[in-house]
Structure formats: C-alpha cells, structure tokens
Design an enzyme around this catalytic site. Structure first.
Site, PDB file in Angstrom:
ATOM      1  N   ALA A  66     -15.749   7.315   1.863  1.00 52.93           N
ATOM      2  CA  ALA A  66     -15.002   8.278   2.414  1.00 52.93           C
ATOM      3  C   ALA A  66     -14.037   8.651   1.367  1.00 52.93           C
ATOM      4  CB  ALA A  66     -14.566   7.868   3.724  1.00 52.93           C
ATOM      5  N   GLY A 111     -18.436   4.429   3.496  1.00 51.28           N
ATOM      6  CA  GLY A 111     -19.426   5.500   4.131  1.00 51.28           C
ATOM      7  C   GLY A 111     -20.626   5.681   3.359  1.00 51.28           C
ATOM      8  N   GLU A 114     -22.914   2.920   4.806  1.00 53.86           N
ATOM      9  CA  GLU A 114     -23.160   3.057   5.945  1.00 53.86           C
ATOM     10  C   GLU A 114     -24.147   4.169   6.035  1.00 53.86           C
ATOM     11  OE1 GLU A 114     -18.901   2.254   8.197  1.00 53.86           O
ATOM     12  OE2 GLU A 114     -18.904   3.596   6.364  1.00 53.86           O
ATOM     13  N   GLU A 134     -13.580  -1.460   2.921  1.00 46.36           N
ATOM     14  CA  GLU A 134     -12.628  -1.063   3.567  1.00 46.36           C
ATOM     15  C   GLU A 134     -11.479  -1.889   3.976  1.00 46.36           C
ATOM     16  OE1 GLU A 134     -16.457   1.497   4.744  1.00 46.36           O
ATOM     17  OE2 GLU A 134     -15.874  -0.644   4.339  1.00 46.36           O
TER      18      GLU A 134
END
Length: 260
Positions: A66, A111, A114, A134
C-alpha cells in the site's frame, strides 16, 4: 471510468489486468484500489473473459504494498475506510467466476502479497520477493493478509512471515507453497498465458463450479463442504458441456465446449 493506475486488455479470452504505477513500484493508493474494484466488476460481468492474469507494470515490482505516503496521514476512520475498500476489492477478485492467476514479476509486499493471495494461484519470476512488512510499520496487514496468507501457506509459515516482517525470495515462496512455479522473468507472462489457455480448453461451467466449491469448502467444515460439492457435481449433469465432454471421451474425438 477512466483508469490512471491500471490497464486491462482482453486477449482472446485472457483478461490481463496490470497495476501500472511504476514510479511508485505499483503501490496501492485509494485511487488505484478504486479503479481496480471498478475493473473487477466489469470483468465479473464479461462472459468473453475466461481467465484473468493479474500482474504489475515493469520488471521490478508486482505491487510493492500500500502507498505508505498516503497512509501515513490517515486517522482511524480514514484507515478503516481504506482497508475496507481494499478488502472488498480483493474478496471480489477471490470470488470472480473466472480463474485468476497472479503473475508476480517482482516485489509482492504487504498489499501486493495480499493481492497475490486473493488470486487462485501464483506464478513468480525468479526475481520476485514476498513479504508482509506491516508490523514493522506499526500496523497489521489490513487487506486480508492475516486470513488468506495462513490459509495459503499454513498457520506457522503465515505467522512467521507476518511476525518477522521480512522478505522471502521466489524459491522460498515456492518451497512453502505460496507460489506454484518459479520461472525466468522473461518467461513469466508466456507461462501464465499457456496455463490460461489450458484452463480455457476445459468446460467453463465446471471450472467455475469447482472454484466455487473449493472457496466455500475452505471456509467451512469438511462435511458441509462435501455436501456442497455433491450439489455442484449433480448440477454439472444438467449442462451441455457434460454431455459433450463425455461423448468426446467415449468416441475418442476432440471436445468442443460451449459453456452451456
């Protein structure tokens, strides 16, 4: 909707969706996720798209996570909103009727990892790197990583990747089952397209029903999952594809599925 950060083309039934923010290593900001969600909705309704390949622009990054610059200024309400639209988009990808292949061409971090886990399976270039960094930034994975990654690689490996916040290379990702195959960078897309064509040679309805049965079964007990499998198995016998496939086998001829 005009796209600034993604690209989509339909190559004879193979939908190629590319995250295209190369200057930001294809990091996901709100605009990119919104565009991705819109595009996935269109793919979902497009029967001409038989298989989807998701990849990143360039030879360095699939999705490097992200957008930290954007996230760094968010308050809890804004953070939750960003996480929710991203989760919803990735779940939509996971539940597409079409099979989805992740062509991981470089960094798949946060992300990006993911997103790859939301695809049905993953092929990686030799230079690919995976990780969930993260907790090193003071947050948890927020786009489904705490749920999908352990389901893909197992609880132990999933927890280790998330708790350590480190990167693993493509060969280690293959060893733990995060990716199905590792190929040279220059062969990645051709390999994914070849597999997509093999999938397209099978009965489309049966492929879709098999995907649904697998996805549902993972999230319930085995008895409930087998009961659902029984239903979709029986449903296949109402299709023209079942008659075509079995007649072609019995009579030793080429099969021609119509998706009916």
């Amino acid at each position: 909707m005009a796209y600034n950060n993604i690209k989509f083309v339909n190559e004879d039934g193979i939908g190629i969706l590319t995250i295209s923010r190369p200057k930001a290593l294809n990091a996901l900001n709100t605009e990119t996720v919104t565009e991705l969600n819109d595009c996935v909705g269109k793919i979902e309704a497009d029967e001409s798209v038989k298989v989807v390949i998701i990849t990143g622009e360039g030879a360095k990054s699939f999705v490097a996570g992200a957008d930290i610059v954007e996230m760094s200024t968010k308050n809890p309400v804004e953070g939750r909103k960003f996480g929710k639209i991203s989760q919803d988009t990735f779940t939509r990808i996971e539940n597409l009727p079409q099979p989805v292949i992740a062509a991981v061409n470089g960094y798949a971090l946060g992300g990006g990892c993911e997103l790859a886990c939301a695809c049905d399976f993953r092929y990686a270039a030799e230079n690919a790197k995976f990780g969930q960094p993260e907790v090193g930034l003071g947050i948890t994975p927020g786009f489904g990583g705490t749920q999908r990654l352990p389901r893909v690689v197992g609880r132990g490996y999933g927890k280790e990747m998330i708790f350590r916040a480190n990167m693993i290379d493509a060969q280690e990702a293959h060893r733990i089952g995060l990716v199905n195959k590792v190929v040279p960078q220059e062969e990645l897309m051709d390999t994914c397209k070849k597999v997509a064509k093999e999938i397209m040679g099978n009965a489309p309805i049966a492929v879709q029903l098999a995907k649904t049965a697998i996805n549902r079964g993972i999230n319930c007990d085995v008895v409930t999952g087998i009961a659902y499998e029984d239903e979709v198995f029986a449903l296949c016998f109402s299709t023209e594809d079942q008659k075509e496939g079995m007649d072609a086998f019995v009579n030793k001829r080429a099969k021609h599925f119509q998706g009916k």
